[in-house]
Write an enzyme that holds these catalytic residues in place. Structure first.
Site, PDB file in Angstrom:
ATOM      1  N   GLY A  12       7.015 -11.226 -10.023  1.00  0.00           N
ATOM      2  CA  GLY A  12       5.877 -11.974  -9.497  1.00  0.00           C
ATOM      3  C   GLY A  12       5.379 -13.002 -10.499  1.00  0.00           C
ATOM      4  O   GLY A  12       4.190 -13.321 -10.551  1.00  0.00           O
ATOM      5  N   ALA A  13       6.285 -13.569 -11.283  1.00  0.00           N
ATOM      6  CA  ALA A  13       5.902 -14.428 -12.403  1.00  0.00           C
ATOM      7  C   ALA A  13       5.349 -15.775 -11.961  1.00  0.00           C
ATOM      8  O   ALA A  13       4.719 -16.478 -12.759  1.00  0.00           O
ATOM      9  CB  ALA A  13       7.099 -14.635 -13.334  1.00  0.00           C
ATOM     10  N   ASN A  89       4.784  -6.555 -11.677  1.00  0.00           N
ATOM     11  CA  ASN A  89       3.558  -7.249 -11.300  1.00  0.00           C
ATOM     12  C   ASN A  89       3.556  -7.701  -9.844  1.00  0.00           C
ATOM     13  O   ASN A  89       2.497  -7.798  -9.223  1.00  0.00           O
ATOM     14  CB  ASN A  89       3.371  -8.460 -12.223  1.00  0.00           C
ATOM     15  CG  ASN A  89       2.332  -9.424 -11.703  1.00  0.00           C
ATOM     16  OD1 ASN A  89       1.139  -9.138 -11.688  1.00  0.00           O
ATOM     17  ND2 ASN A  89       2.784 -10.586 -11.242  1.00  0.00           N
ATOM     18  N   SER A 142      -4.221  -1.535  -8.458  1.00  0.00           N
ATOM     19  CA  SER A 142      -5.468  -2.114  -7.973  1.00  0.00           C
ATOM     20  C   SER A 142      -6.486  -1.001  -7.810  1.00  0.00           C
ATOM     21  O   SER A 142      -6.123   0.164  -7.591  1.00  0.00           O
ATOM     22  CB  SER A 142      -5.232  -2.806  -6.617  1.00  0.00           C
ATOM     23  OG  SER A 142      -6.444  -3.053  -5.952  1.00  0.00           O
ATOM     24  N   ASN A 149      -9.864   0.487   2.203  1.00  0.00           N
ATOM     25  CA  ASN A 149     -10.565  -0.697   2.672  1.00  0.00           C
ATOM     26  C   ASN A 149     -10.144  -0.994   4.101  1.00  0.00           C
ATOM     27  O   ASN A 149      -8.942  -1.094   4.396  1.00  0.00           O
ATOM     28  CB  ASN A 149     -10.247  -1.902   1.784  1.00  0.00           C
ATOM     29  CG  ASN A 149     -10.747  -1.714   0.374  1.00  0.00           C
ATOM     30  OD1 ASN A 149     -11.850  -1.216   0.165  1.00  0.00           O
ATOM     31  ND2 ASN A 149      -9.943  -2.098  -0.608  1.00  0.00           N
ATOM     32  N   TYR A 155      -1.958  -1.547   2.155  1.00  0.00           N
ATOM     33  CA  TYR A 155      -2.001  -1.985   0.763  1.00  0.00           C
ATOM     34  C   TYR A 155      -2.574  -0.883  -0.122  1.00  0.00           C
ATOM     35  O   TYR A 155      -2.015  -0.566  -1.181  1.00  0.00           O
ATOM     36  CB  TYR A 155      -2.846  -3.256   0.658  1.00  0.00           C
ATOM     37  CG  TYR A 155      -3.043  -3.734  -0.761  1.00  0.00           C
ATOM     38  CD1 TYR A 155      -2.057  -4.483  -1.392  1.00  0.00           C
ATOM     39  CD2 TYR A 155      -4.223  -3.464  -1.455  1.00  0.00           C
ATOM     40  CE1 TYR A 155      -2.233  -4.933  -2.704  1.00  0.00           C
ATOM     41  CE2 TYR A 155      -4.407  -3.905  -2.756  1.00  0.00           C
ATOM     42  CZ  TYR A 155      -3.413  -4.646  -3.380  1.00  0.00           C
ATOM     43  OH  TYR A 155      -3.594  -5.078  -4.663  1.00  0.00           O
ATOM     44  N   LYS A 159      -0.620   1.207  -3.251  1.00  0.00           N
ATOM     45  CA  LYS A 159      -1.082   1.244  -4.641  1.00  0.00           C
ATOM     46  C   LYS A 159      -1.390   2.673  -5.085  1.00  0.00           C
ATOM     47  O   LYS A 159      -1.157   3.034  -6.249  1.00  0.00           O
ATOM     48  CB  LYS A 159      -2.297   0.341  -4.816  1.00  0.00           C
ATOM     49  CG  LYS A 159      -1.988  -1.141  -4.639  1.00  0.00           C
ATOM     50  CD  LYS A 159      -0.930  -1.618  -5.620  1.00  0.00           C
ATOM     51  CE  LYS A 159      -0.701  -3.115  -5.548  1.00  0.00           C
ATOM     52  NZ  LYS A 159       0.340  -3.581  -6.502  1.00  0.00           N
TER      53      LYS A 159
END
Length: 259
Positions: A12-13, A89, A142, A149, A155, A159
């Site tokens: 994810g750079a 990442n 995260s 949420n 998501y 995580k």
């Protein structure tokens, strides 16, 4: 130059956090392998950071494709034997109600956020073991790992599972001297992949106790600490670097009325 001649892979750079991580470690002497899905974005990132082409690796990696991930591993093996540091990442943030979410969207979230870190951690760890290198793996999670949420349950689940996976790898790799830890960065508006509305950004900022979004030094300095000799006795840890955002519900006090 505390990471002089250390080799480091960052997925994810091309994203905001990936760019911050790459800059931080490049400025401290690390040799980088930058991975993202688009080569043009990686080339732009390398140019922006003024990285030395002779010591920098770039790989366009599709994290839902095993052959693409294994090609990344092969590139690192041929160039370095093994990396000293792997930072998983890359991740995607999506908003779907569970009742409406397509099966393929579920698979993509879990594939990029969970399965890809599993594959890359395992394969890079094998390289470290073969080279007898006491490496460090950092998984980027995260605060959503600890709180559901509405609208982003997949998501949050990905995580949560990533943090448990990290602890599992920490246990299994400890006798090889390989440490595995987690960093939970704070909120940073401006992602090109996951566009956020102005109202959403304003609401997020209002709930951060320390009163600001994450900056370029915050998560990278935490990662650097966990990869350094100062953290030689730390593995399986989760470090929140989010200004207190994950502590609980918070509302900034209203200014006192003038008298």
């Amino acid at each position: 130059m505390e990471f002089q001649n250390k080799t480091m892979v960052v997925t994810g750079a091309a994203g905001i956090f990936g760019g911050w991580i790459a800059r931080y470690f490049a400025e401290r002497g690390a040799r980088l392998c930058l991975s993202d899905v688009r080569m043009d974005a990686l080339e732009k990132r390398a140019a922006d950071l003024e990285l030395d082409a002779a010591t920098t690796l770039l790989h366009a990696t599709e994290l839902t494709d095993d052959s693409s991930m294994l090609a990344l591993v092969g590139l690192v093996r041929e160039a370095w034997g093994a990396p000293d540091i792997l930072v998983n990442n890359a991740g995607i943030y999506t908003r779907f109600d569970l009742l409406d979410m397509a099966f393929e969207d579920w698979d993509r979230v879990m594939g990029i956020n969970l399965r890809a870190p599993f594959v890359l951690s395992r394969e890079m760890a094998k390289l470290m073991i073969a080279e007898k290198r006491a490496g460090s793996i950092i998984n980027i999670s995260s605060g959503a790992a600890r709180k559901m949420n509405l609208g982003s349950v997949p998501y949050c689940l990905s995580k949560t599972a990533l943090e448990r996976l990290s602890k599992g790898f920490a246990l299994e790799l400890a006798h090889h001297g390989i440490r595995v830890n987690v960093v939970e960065p704070g909120f940073a508006p401006g992602s090109e992949v996951s566009a956020l509305s102005e109202a959403y950004v304003a609401n997020m900022l209002a709930n951060i106790p320390l009163g600001r979004a994450s900056g370029p030094q915050d998560a990278p300095s935490a990662i650097a600490y966990l990869c350094s000799d100062a953290a030689a006795f730390i593995t399986g840890a989760v470090l929140s670097v989010d200004g207190g955002n994950s502590i609980g519900t918070y509302r900034r006090p209203e200014p006192a009325a003038a008298t």
